[in-house]
Motif scaffolding. Sequence first.
Motif, PDB file in Angstrom:
ATOM      1  N   VAL A 170      12.873  17.505 -39.019  1.00 34.37           N
ATOM      2  CA  VAL A 170      11.379  17.849 -37.767  1.00 34.37           C
ATOM      3  C   VAL A 170      10.167  16.544 -37.945  1.00 34.37           C
ATOM      4  O   VAL A 170      10.413  15.620 -37.343  1.00 34.37           O
ATOM      5  N   VAL A 171      10.313  16.563 -38.736  1.00 32.81           N
ATOM      6  CA  VAL A 171       8.806  15.149 -39.445  1.00 32.81           C
ATOM      7  C   VAL A 171       8.997  14.145 -38.760  1.00 32.81           C
ATOM      8  O   VAL A 171       8.542  13.547 -37.847  1.00 32.81           O
ATOM      9  N   TYR A 172      10.861  13.363 -39.105  1.00 37.30           N
ATOM     10  CA  TYR A 172      10.794  12.234 -38.740  1.00 37.30           C
ATOM     11  C   TYR A 172      10.739  11.939 -37.880  1.00 37.30           C
ATOM     12  O   TYR A 172      10.975  11.234 -36.818  1.00 37.30           O
ATOM     13  N   ALA A 173      11.617  13.172 -37.110  1.00 30.44           N
ATOM     14  CA  ALA A 173      12.241  13.327 -35.541  1.00 30.44           C
ATOM     15  C   ALA A 173      10.719  12.342 -35.014  1.00 30.44           C
ATOM     16  O   ALA A 173      10.451  11.746 -33.099  1.00 30.44           O
ATOM     17  N   LEU A 174       9.170  13.922 -35.096  1.00 34.70           N
ATOM     18  CA  LEU A 174       8.295  13.322 -34.346  1.00 34.70           C
ATOM     19  C   LEU A 174       7.275  12.401 -35.244  1.00 34.70           C
ATOM     20  O   LEU A 174       6.857  12.283 -33.566  1.00 34.70           O
ATOM     21  N   MET A 175       7.182  12.241 -36.215  1.00 36.47           N
ATOM     22  CA  MET A 175       6.248  10.595 -36.586  1.00 36.47           C
ATOM     23  C   MET A 175       7.319   9.794 -36.631  1.00 36.47           C
ATOM     24  O   MET A 175       7.685   8.846 -37.134  1.00 36.47           O
ATOM     25  N   SER A 176       7.157   9.338 -35.211  1.00 35.89           N
ATOM     26  CA  SER A 176       8.000   8.178 -34.256  1.00 35.89           C
ATOM     27  C   SER A 176       6.630   7.084 -33.610  1.00 35.89           C
ATOM     28  O   SER A 176       6.341   7.688 -32.710  1.00 35.89           O
ATOM     29  N   PHE A 198       0.269  15.990 -30.945  1.00 38.79           N
ATOM     30  CA  PHE A 198       1.188  15.936 -32.190  1.00 38.79           C
ATOM     31  C   PHE A 198       1.003  16.570 -33.378  1.00 38.79           C
ATOM     32  O   PHE A 198       1.502  17.441 -33.759  1.00 38.79           O
ATOM     33  N   ALA A 199      -0.773  17.100 -33.378  1.00 41.33           N
ATOM     34  CA  ALA A 199      -0.996  18.520 -34.711  1.00 41.33           C
ATOM     35  C   ALA A 199      -1.091  19.092 -34.510  1.00 41.33           C
ATOM     36  O   ALA A 199      -0.205  19.848 -35.482  1.00 41.33           O
ATOM     37  N   ASP A 200      -1.000  19.662 -33.371  1.00 42.93           N
ATOM     38  CA  ASP A 200      -0.639  20.694 -32.408  1.00 42.93           C
ATOM     39  C   ASP A 200       0.529  21.465 -32.724  1.00 42.93           C
ATOM     40  O   ASP A 200       1.259  22.456 -33.059  1.00 42.93           O
ATOM     41  N   THR A 201       1.921  20.225 -32.579  1.00 43.65           N
ATOM     42  CA  THR A 201       3.566  20.649 -32.562  1.00 43.65           C
ATOM     43  C   THR A 201       3.701  20.810 -33.708  1.00 43.65           C
ATOM     44  O   THR A 201       4.475  21.319 -34.199  1.00 43.65           O
ATOM     45  N   LEU A 202       2.720  19.848 -34.551  1.00 44.71           N
ATOM     46  CA  LEU A 202       3.663  20.069 -35.926  1.00 44.71           C
ATOM     47  C   LEU A 202       3.004  20.695 -36.784  1.00 44.71           C
ATOM     48  O   LEU A 202       4.026  21.945 -38.042  1.00 44.71           O
ATOM     49  N   VAL A 203       1.519  21.743 -36.656  1.00 48.39           N
ATOM     50  CA  VAL A 203       1.109  23.211 -37.521  1.00 48.39           C
ATOM     51  C   VAL A 203       2.623  24.066 -36.541  1.00 48.39           C
ATOM     52  O   VAL A 203       3.589  24.588 -37.164  1.00 48.39           O
ATOM     53  N   ALA A 204       2.503  23.521 -35.444  1.00 46.77           N
ATOM     54  CA  ALA A 204       4.017  24.889 -34.393  1.00 46.77           C
ATOM     55  C   ALA A 204       5.423  25.035 -35.171  1.00 46.77           C
ATOM     56  O   ALA A 204       6.012  25.533 -35.289  1.00 46.77           O
ATOM     57  N   GLN A 205       6.186  23.705 -35.826  1.00 48.14           N
ATOM     58  CA  GLN A 205       6.781  23.328 -36.424  1.00 48.14           C
ATOM     59  C   GLN A 205       7.240  23.692 -37.710  1.00 48.14           C
ATOM     60  O   GLN A 205       8.202  24.564 -37.961  1.00 48.14           O
ATOM     61  N   LEU A 206       6.157  23.368 -38.421  1.00 49.23           N
ATOM     62  CA  LEU A 206       6.216  24.025 -39.904  1.00 49.23           C
ATOM     63  C   LEU A 206       5.167  24.572 -40.620  1.00 49.23           C
ATOM     64  O   LEU A 206       5.879  25.214 -41.218  1.00 49.23           O
ATOM     65  N   VAL A 207       4.460  25.652 -39.190  1.00 49.49           N
ATOM     66  CA  VAL A 207       3.909  26.464 -40.152  1.00 49.49           C
ATOM     67  C   VAL A 207       3.539  27.542 -39.662  1.00 49.49           C
ATOM     68  O   VAL A 207       4.364  29.345 -39.683  1.00 49.49           O
TER      69      VAL A 207
END
Length: 207
Positions: A170-176, A198-207
Amino acid sequence: MGGTTQTDGRRERSRRTAAKIVTAARRRFVENGYVETTVESIAEAACVSPQTVYYVFGTKPRLLDAALDATIAGDDQPVALIKRGWVDAVETATDAEGAVRAIAALAVAVLARVEPMLEVARRAASVPEVAAIYDETRRRRRLDQRQLVELLAGHGHLRDGLAVDDAADVVYALMSEELMVSLVTECGWSVERFGDWFADTLVAQLV
């Protein structure tokens, strides 16, 4: 003692020369593209001779590689991104969301800095040496991102049931850079708006 001082002085001068060449190369590559940029034009921009460029870097592909590395890192110090001081913000975060947002802030800063150089490499990927550099850069990025995910997992910051492998994907796909180009360049978002999303999306996906 005097010999050591002289040696240190030569090393520092060599480092400054290399940094000056890398800065000039990055500017010329972004302005004109990899293929169209000559070593002579880089040397002129750096106020050194073409022989000096070849002496320090050997070939134009190696200079491109050095320029990419320096752009990703933000300086010319030979320290891996994962070992830099910003990791302290992840290590010391008291909650999962704070740790993920610290990673997101770094990622956006790096993407904004390196995207033009990655585009240079992508456009010149018909050159075999450049294609190899581009692929290796992406491979190293994925490795760095997985280490970040493992850091989060080690502190118990990943949500229950989320495997490290899946989180790393997920991180690889988003952090591009492709995602950043889509939203910032093509859709007209500001870098700040992209960073917040990006920060909101990463939090939603990982936390």
